[in-house]
Design a protein around this motif. Structure first.
Motif, PDB file in Angstrom:
ATOM      1  N   HIS A  59      36.559  35.101  21.891  1.00 41.86           N
ATOM      2  CA  HIS A  59      37.390  36.207  21.422  1.00 41.86           C
ATOM      3  C   HIS A  59      38.043  35.974  20.069  1.00 41.86           C
ATOM      4  CE1 HIS A  59      36.863  38.593  25.005  1.00 41.86           C
ATOM      5  NE2 HIS A  59      37.096  37.524  25.737  1.00 41.86           N
ATOM      6  N   SER A  60      37.670  34.898  19.382  1.00 44.66           N
ATOM      7  CA  SER A  60      38.174  34.712  18.027  1.00 44.66           C
ATOM      8  C   SER A  60      37.241  33.794  17.253  1.00 44.66           C
ATOM      9  CB  SER A  60      39.582  34.096  18.048  1.00 44.66           C
ATOM     10  OG  SER A  60      40.059  33.922  16.732  1.00 44.66           O
ATOM     11  N   LYS A  61      37.184  34.019  15.958  1.00 44.89           N
ATOM     12  CA  LYS A  61      36.442  33.120  15.072  1.00 44.89           C
ATOM     13  C   LYS A  61      37.374  32.126  14.389  1.00 44.89           C
ATOM     14  CE  LYS A  61      32.710  36.416  14.127  1.00 44.89           C
ATOM     15  NZ  LYS A  61      32.004  37.201  13.098  1.00 44.89           N
ATOM     16  N   GLU A 119      39.379  45.268  23.750  1.00 50.23           N
ATOM     17  CA  GLU A 119      39.447  43.835  24.001  1.00 50.23           C
ATOM     18  C   GLU A 119      38.274  43.056  23.448  1.00 50.23           C
ATOM     19  OE1 GLU A 119      40.241  42.554  27.888  1.00 50.23           O
ATOM     20  OE2 GLU A 119      42.229  43.438  27.988  1.00 50.23           O
ATOM     21  N   SER A 120      37.063  43.504  23.671  1.00 52.05           N
ATOM     22  CA  SER A 120      35.920  42.644  23.413  1.00 52.05           C
ATOM     23  C   SER A 120      34.948  43.258  22.410  1.00 52.05           C
ATOM     24  CB  SER A 120      35.176  42.357  24.717  1.00 52.05           C
ATOM     25  OG  SER A 120      36.010  41.691  25.632  1.00 52.05           O
ATOM     26  N   SER A 121      34.327  42.388  21.643  1.00 50.81           N
ATOM     27  CA  SER A 121      33.237  42.789  20.764  1.00 50.81           C
ATOM     28  C   SER A 121      31.918  42.509  21.479  1.00 50.81           C
ATOM     29  CB  SER A 121      33.301  41.985  19.469  1.00 50.81           C
ATOM     30  OG  SER A 121      33.080  40.612  19.734  1.00 50.81           O
ATOM     31  N   PRO A 122      30.813  43.091  21.014  1.00 47.96           N
ATOM     32  CA  PRO A 122      29.517  42.773  21.617  1.00 47.96           C
ATOM     33  C   PRO A 122      29.210  41.280  21.576  1.00 47.96           C
ATOM     34  CG  PRO A 122      29.343  44.719  20.226  1.00 47.96           C
ATOM     35  CD  PRO A 122      30.712  44.170  20.018  1.00 47.96           C
ATOM     36  N   GLU A 123      29.582  40.614  20.479  1.00 44.86           N
ATOM     37  CA  GLU A 123      29.347  39.177  20.377  1.00 44.86           C
ATOM     38  C   GLU A 123      30.126  38.426  21.445  1.00 44.86           C
ATOM     39  OE1 GLU A 123      29.840  35.518  17.155  1.00 44.86           O
ATOM     40  OE2 GLU A 123      31.328  37.114  17.312  1.00 44.86           O
ATOM     41  N   ALA A 124      31.380  38.843  21.685  1.00 41.58           N
ATOM     42  CA  ALA A 124      32.185  38.180  22.708  1.00 41.58           C
ATOM     43  C   ALA A 124      31.533  38.315  24.075  1.00 41.58           C
ATOM     44  CB  ALA A 124      33.595  38.762  22.724  1.00 41.58           C
ATOM     45  N   ASP A 144      44.391  36.279  17.430  1.00 41.04           N
ATOM     46  CA  ASP A 144      43.332  36.680  16.504  1.00 41.04           C
ATOM     47  C   ASP A 144      43.769  37.874  15.668  1.00 41.04           C
ATOM     48  OD1 ASP A 144      40.401  36.357  15.745  1.00 41.04           O
ATOM     49  OD2 ASP A 144      40.429  38.463  16.353  1.00 41.04           O
ATOM     50  N   ARG A 145      44.555  38.771  16.224  1.00 41.73           N
ATOM     51  CA  ARG A 145      44.952  40.001  15.535  1.00 41.73           C
ATOM     52  C   ARG A 145      46.169  39.828  14.645  1.00 41.73           C
ATOM     53  NH1 ARG A 145      44.086  43.306  21.139  1.00 41.73           N
ATOM     54  NH2 ARG A 145      41.834  43.567  20.961  1.00 41.73           N
ATOM     55  N   GLN A 198      44.718  47.577  22.234  1.00 44.75           N
ATOM     56  CA  GLN A 198      43.519  47.742  21.422  1.00 44.75           C
ATOM     57  C   GLN A 198      42.301  47.260  22.198  1.00 44.75           C
ATOM     58  OE1 GLN A 198      44.133  45.789  17.669  1.00 44.75           O
ATOM     59  NE2 GLN A 198      46.125  46.735  17.360  1.00 44.75           N
TER      60      GLN A 198
END
Length: 416
Positions: A106-108, A397-402, A73-74, A395
């Motif tokens: 963890h990815s769109k 790892e997770s976003s709130p959405e994840a 993703d990055r 970096q």
């Protein structure tokens, strides 16, 4: 298969298709072979994980699925993420679901979905529909299926094809061969065999539902009769380009090789295959190259190799883009400003284009002089690649959405 059925299938299959991000925004069109933009991705279904800090090989587990998804993703060179491995730390029957959940959360970026059998594919697609709604509206999932070379369309693959069609999803139908083992040893004979398999799969899909979008392609490998191991060879990469030309002729989106599997790490054999594959892919008509990042005959996922491949793909694309002549008046003005024996360090064109051209240099290795390299205690190139990997994976790892998707998905899986 009667010729007229093949012709009908070629007439009914869409010449292009739209693939979306998970949030519904456009991602890419793999049928646009003339765009010169090969779509690269990471994966695929590895059983082992190669630790970036020391190259130790350990069983692939759920945390590695998360890390590999975040890594892809990055990294900007990767536009799609394939199932990275089979988690060995989870109960049988649940591993593939949790790996798919990690990919989704963890990815769109669009996903290439590989499963061990049709039952698991059904369960994963049901999970995705529970979390995202109707997958066919703006498809971001591409199921991947393959026949058994030579010339066998097995029942499990057929069931997967039925599932994809019923779900309204485009799919990738790709065959894998080993020259001299499962396919003729001469490339001029292997190509017709592999092409026939692809057309056979196309006929079946169009009989299931006319107009079903599909991406066709081959993974042609060589077979070393001394070691009994498959590997990509110069003929493999030629066959990959030849298959892409065939699909372009048929007006069918293409999926090809990723140059992975030849190395024992991010080493010289792996590096050679990465350059060979990615450069030829972007110069030819290859549509997708979704399986970057495996070693040891694609059994071992290597984060270091993925990061190295990101560097290779970026520079291969720069090479394939070429350059345009500079306007005559601009050129003459710059030459007049600098004069004979001068330099271009502060010329107008240098100042305008410095950042763009600086991107031509390596993002991993600084290009030290001999003296600078010695002052840094003479590090090896692999040491700097490990440092780069540590920076990326450290970096957040997770976003709130994840977190929300993981919690919702885990509740769903544990109820089943």
């Amino acid at each position: 298969i009667p010729v007229q059925l093949v012709e009908q299938a070629l007439d009914s299959v869409p010449a292009s298709l739209s693939v979306f991000m998970r949030d519904g925004s456009p991602a890419f069109n793999p049928g646009d072979a003339d765009s010169g933009q090969t779509v690269f991705g990471t994966g695929v279904t590895n059983l082992w994980y190669q630790q970036p800090q020391d190259d130790a090989i350990i069983p692939f587990n759920r945390s590695h699925a998360r890390l590999s998804t975040l890594l892809a993703d990055r990294l900007e060179s990767f536009d799609i993420i394939s199932t990275p491995g089979f988690a060995k730390d989870l109960p049988e029957g649940q591993g593939e679901l949790f790996v798919a959940l990690e990919m989704l959360a963890h990815s769109k970026k669009p996903l290439v979905l590989l499963t061990s059998n049709a039952g698991q594919m059904r369960r994963v697609l049901n999970l995705f529909e529970y979390l995202q709604g109707d997958l066919a509206v703006k498809p971001f999932v591409l199921p991947y299926v393959n026949p058994v070379t030579p010339l066998v369309l097995n029942s499990d693959t057929f069931e997967k094809m039925q599932l994809a069609v019923q779900s309204g999803l485009p799919l990738i139908y790709s065959n894998y061969s080993m020259s001299g083992a499962t396919a003729p040893i001469l490339p001029g004979a292997a190509l017709p065999l592999l092409n026939a398999e692809l057309l056979g799969g196309l006929v079946v899909l169009q009989l299931l539902k006319p107009g079903t979008p599909v991406i066709l392609g081959s993974l042609p490998a060589g077979f070393n009769m001394q070691t009994m191991v498959s590997a990509f060879t110069p003929h493999s990469f030629l066959l990959n380009l030849a298959c892409a030309e065939m699909m372009h002729y048929y007006r069918i989106p293409h999926c090809g090789t990723s140059g992975s599997g030849n190395g024992w790490g991010a080493d010289l054999p792996a590096a050679g295959a990465q350059w060979f594959n990615h450069l030829t892919s972007v110069l030819g008509k290859v549509g997708l190259a979704p399986f970057v990042g495996g070693n040891f005959d694609s059994l071992v996922y290597s984060p270091l190799l993925v990061i190295y491949a990101d560097e290779v793909i970026r520079r291969a694309r720069q090479f394939a883009a070429g350059f345009k002549p500079v306007d005559r008046e601009v050129l003459l003005a710059e030459m007049g400003q600098v004069g004979a024996g001068g330099n271009f360090l502060s010329s107008e064109q240098t100042l305008m284009n410095f950042h763009e051209m600086q991107a031509q240099h390596s993002a991993v290795w600084p290009g030290w002089s001999l003296e600078e390299w010695q002052q840094m205690n003479s590090p090896q190139a692999i040491d700097l690649l490990r440092e780069k990997a540590a920076q990326i994976v450290s970096q957040p790892e997770s976003s709130p959405e994840a977190g929300e998707l993981l919690e919702k998905g885990e509740r769903y899986i544990n109820k089943k």
